[in-house]
Design a protein around this motif. Structure first.
Motif, PDB file in Angstrom:
ATOM      1  N   ASN A 303       0.856  -1.186   0.000  1.00  0.00           N
ATOM      2  CA  ASN A 303       0.000   0.000   0.000  1.00  0.00           C
ATOM      3  C   ASN A 303       0.893   1.237   0.000  1.00  0.00           C
ATOM      4  O   ASN A 303       1.454   1.603   1.034  1.00  0.00           O
ATOM      5  CB  ASN A 303      -0.917  -0.001   1.222  1.00  0.00           C
ATOM      6  CG  ASN A 303      -1.896   1.162   1.205  1.00  0.00           C
ATOM      7  OD1 ASN A 303      -1.817   2.067   0.370  1.00  0.00           O
ATOM      8  ND2 ASN A 303      -2.834   1.147   2.142  1.00  0.00           N
ATOM      9  N   ASN A 304       1.016   1.885  -1.168  1.00  0.00           N
ATOM     10  CA  ASN A 304       1.910   3.033  -1.288  1.00  0.00           C
ATOM     11  C   ASN A 304       1.493   4.213  -0.422  1.00  0.00           C
ATOM     12  O   ASN A 304       2.297   5.132  -0.189  1.00  0.00           O
ATOM     13  CB  ASN A 304       1.984   3.494  -2.749  1.00  0.00           C
ATOM     14  CG  ASN A 304       2.661   2.465  -3.639  1.00  0.00           C
ATOM     15  OD1 ASN A 304       3.272   1.516  -3.140  1.00  0.00           O
ATOM     16  ND2 ASN A 304       2.546   2.639  -4.941  1.00  0.00           N
ATOM     17  N   ASN A 305       0.251   4.220   0.051  1.00  0.00           N
ATOM     18  CA  ASN A 305      -0.223   5.331   0.877  1.00  0.00           C
ATOM     19  C   ASN A 305      -0.048   5.076   2.368  1.00  0.00           C
ATOM     20  O   ASN A 305      -0.391   5.936   3.186  1.00  0.00           O
ATOM     21  CB  ASN A 305      -1.710   5.606   0.584  1.00  0.00           C
ATOM     22  CG  ASN A 305      -1.933   6.056  -0.848  1.00  0.00           C
ATOM     23  OD1 ASN A 305      -1.179   6.870  -1.369  1.00  0.00           O
ATOM     24  ND2 ASN A 305      -2.967   5.515  -1.480  1.00  0.00           N
ATOM     25  N   ASN A 306       0.474   3.913   2.712  1.00  0.00           N
ATOM     26  CA  ASN A 306       0.613   3.549   4.118  1.00  0.00           C
ATOM     27  C   ASN A 306       2.087   3.586   4.515  1.00  0.00           C
ATOM     28  O   ASN A 306       2.888   2.792   4.021  1.00  0.00           O
ATOM     29  CB  ASN A 306       0.024   2.158   4.367  1.00  0.00           C
ATOM     30  CG  ASN A 306       0.011   1.800   5.839  1.00  0.00           C
ATOM     31  OD1 ASN A 306       0.117   2.671   6.710  1.00  0.00           O
ATOM     32  ND2 ASN A 306      -0.126   0.522   6.129  1.00  0.00           N
ATOM     33  N   TRP A 307       2.448   4.506   5.383  1.00  0.00           N
ATOM     34  CA  TRP A 307       3.818   4.647   5.887  1.00  0.00           C
ATOM     35  C   TRP A 307       3.802   4.559   7.405  1.00  0.00           C
ATOM     36  O   TRP A 307       2.835   4.972   8.052  1.00  0.00           O
ATOM     37  CB  TRP A 307       4.407   6.004   5.481  1.00  0.00           C
ATOM     38  CG  TRP A 307       4.565   6.214   4.007  1.00  0.00           C
ATOM     39  CD1 TRP A 307       3.573   6.430   3.099  1.00  0.00           C
ATOM     40  CD2 TRP A 307       5.788   6.234   3.279  1.00  0.00           C
ATOM     41  NE1 TRP A 307       4.100   6.588   1.841  1.00  0.00           N
ATOM     42  CE2 TRP A 307       5.465   6.486   1.926  1.00  0.00           C
ATOM     43  CE3 TRP A 307       7.129   6.086   3.626  1.00  0.00           C
ATOM     44  CZ2 TRP A 307       6.423   6.577   0.928  1.00  0.00           C
ATOM     45  CZ3 TRP A 307       8.095   6.183   2.633  1.00  0.00           C
ATOM     46  CH2 TRP A 307       7.738   6.416   1.311  1.00  0.00           C
ATOM     47  N   HIS A 308       4.874   4.022   7.981  1.00  0.00           N
ATOM     48  CA  HIS A 308       4.983   3.998   9.432  1.00  0.00           C
ATOM     49  C   HIS A 308       6.369   4.458   9.858  1.00  0.00           C
ATOM     50  O   HIS A 308       7.344   4.266   9.153  1.00  0.00           O
ATOM     51  CB  HIS A 308       4.688   2.592   9.990  1.00  0.00           C
ATOM     52  CG  HIS A 308       5.720   1.561   9.638  1.00  0.00           C
ATOM     53  ND1 HIS A 308       5.665   0.829   8.460  1.00  0.00           N
ATOM     54  CD2 HIS A 308       6.842   1.141  10.294  1.00  0.00           C
ATOM     55  CE1 HIS A 308       6.686   0.006   8.408  1.00  0.00           C
ATOM     56  NE2 HIS A 308       7.421   0.169   9.504  1.00  0.00           N
ATOM     57  N   LYS A 309       6.409   5.059  11.031  1.00  0.00           N
ATOM     58  CA  LYS A 309       7.683   5.553  11.566  1.00  0.00           C
ATOM     59  C   LYS A 309       8.485   4.368  12.088  1.00  0.00           C
ATOM     60  O   LYS A 309       8.051   3.652  12.986  1.00  0.00           O
ATOM     61  CB  LYS A 309       7.443   6.575  12.669  1.00  0.00           C
ATOM     62  CG  LYS A 309       8.704   7.314  13.113  1.00  0.00           C
ATOM     63  CD  LYS A 309       8.415   8.257  14.269  1.00  0.00           C
ATOM     64  CE  LYS A 309       7.444   9.344  13.867  1.00  0.00           C
ATOM     65  NZ  LYS A 309       7.236  10.322  14.967  1.00  0.00           N
TER      66      LYS A 309
END
Length: 434
Positions: A303-309
């Motif tokens: 999912n290119n829109n899902n990022w996590h630190k």
């Protein structure tokens, strides 16, 4: 091989785990070993997969303070294992004009310019005849090959400025490709649209050839691409844009796409690759009253829109004491962050107006910086190189017949030229030469 009591499969498995430098010495053992190292592509792939988790390597490009823009300096920093010392090798390219170095699977693509680019490679007025020479180099085996050159196509009417960007990678169907992106624009910015041209050089067998692909639908993607921070990853080549979006080119389907920066990421510094994922790290941000930090964000592959630190790296950066901390990339699959760190001087320059001085920070001559590796799990910091250490030079030159060749390394005592704004690309050792 008749006297060898070790099973062939076991011997191949052992050889695949050895550094390239060791295998180069083993080529003379017998014809079987020579063919295995030089011609067996299955063995080359097996060796690459074993070694990329063991070795540490990175190509660092930067604009040194004493070199005219847009020339860059490129260094390969490499060590064979955790216990080895890092070796820094300067790539001495056979052209003093604009150059690019791209990296994929341990292979370097060197792009050298014949002709004049006025100012920089961003929004130039170009001369009538701009030709780029293309070389493929394996810096570990010292093998090199010259590919067909590419002439910049004639600019459309009323278009005087052009952005030129390159990419280099391996498609999922195992075809090597080089990409040249051109975005022609109005010199006075009176016309907001642009004309895009995309040239692709593909390998078919032992032959390489350039061709133009239809880029009419993709002209908006080609505008305002950053001049650094591009990378190859899993069959696609990526370039960051000035608005922080990430533009990709699929090397199989030869189409473009876009990934948007996560809204939570502030002060983005670089896109990069870490642990088989696309990641970004930020510039320094205040995280406490007396401390700055760098954040690492990782994209969900599905999912290119899902990022996590992923991590927060504290720093002692203090602008009042001119202490500098500059993340530049990762240099192994497990995610060891590379940073430049050192004391800086404040200098006054007047590049744009002779009556007004601008404040610029520079690393103090002969003092630094240090190149530091940071373990993202433990935050342990190790100095792996400093600007005062000896380095080797890999000379790339033309022989008497006019053919390109790699000369032997030579050690030099001069300081290594670092500066702010450097960028690192992972470069794992390989036996291949496309």
């Amino acid at each position: 091989m008749e006297d060898c009591k070790l099973p062939i499969d076991a011997m191949i498995d052992i050889l695949a785990r050895l550094p390239v430098k060791t295998l180069m010495r083993f080529k003379c053992v017998c014809k079987f070993v020579y063919d295995l190292i030089k011609n067996n592509h299955q063995f080359m792939d097996k060796h690459y997969e074993f070694r990329k988790g063991k070795s540490h390597g990175v190509v660092i490009d930067l604009q040194p303070d004493n070199a005219p823009w847009p020339n860059k300096v490129f260094n390969l920093i490499y060590k064979e294992s955790e216990c080895d010392d890092a070796v820094c090798t300067y790539l001495d390219l056979p052209n003093s004009n604009t150059r690019y170095v791209k990296c994929c699977h341990g292979i370097l693509c060197l792009i050298l310019c014949r002709g004049d680019l006025i100012g920089s490679d961003i929004f130039n007025i170009i001369s009538p005849e701009i030709i780029f020479d293309v070389l493929i180099l394996n810096p570990f085996t010292r093998e090199i090959k010259a590919l067909p050159f590419i002439k910049v196509p004639d600019k459309p009417p009323n278009r005087q400025c052009v952005e030129i960007r390159f990419g280099f990678g391996l498609s999922n169907n195992m075809t090597w490709k080089i990409i040249m992106l051109l975005s022609f624009q109005d010199a006075n910015w009176e016309i907001e649209d642009s004309d895009g041209i995309v040239m692709v050089c593909s390998q078919v067998g032992n032959l390489w050839s350039w061709r133009q692909i239809d880029a009419a639908l993709y002209s908006p993607y080609l505008r305002s691409l950053m001049r650094t921070g591009d990378f190859y990853f899993k069959g696609k080549y990526y370039w960051p844009k000035a608005d922080n979006d990430l533009i990709w080119f699929d090397l199989d389907d030869e189409v473009f796409g876009k990934i948007e920066l996560p809204s939570d990421v502030k002060n983005l510094l670089h896109y990069t690759v870490m642990n088989e994922s696309i990641a970004v790290f930020t510039g320094l941000r205040p995280c406490t009253v007396n401390e700055f930090c760098t954040e690492i964000w990782v994209m969900d592959e599905n999912n290119n829109n899902n990022w996590h630190k992923h991590a927060i790296i504290p720093s002692s950066d203090d602008i009042f004491r001119n202490e500098h901390f500059d993340p530049i990339g990762f240099w192994n699959p497990r995610g060891h962050l590379l940073v430049f760190s050192g004391r800086m001087d404040l200098m006054y320059t007047n590049f744009y107006d002779n009556d007004i001085d601008d404040e610029e920070f520079y690393f103090k001559p002969g003092i630094g910086p240090n190149l530091i590796s940071i373990d993202l799990e433990t935050h342990e910091k190790k100095t792996i190189f400093t600007s005062q250490e000896r380095k080797s030079t890999l000379n790339i030159c033309l022989n008497q017949d006019g053919h390109v060749q790699v000369c032997s390394d030579r050690s030099v005592d001069s300081n290594i030229l670092w500066n702010m704004g450097a960028y690192a690309r992972t470069c794992n050792e390989s036996l291949k030469l496309p």
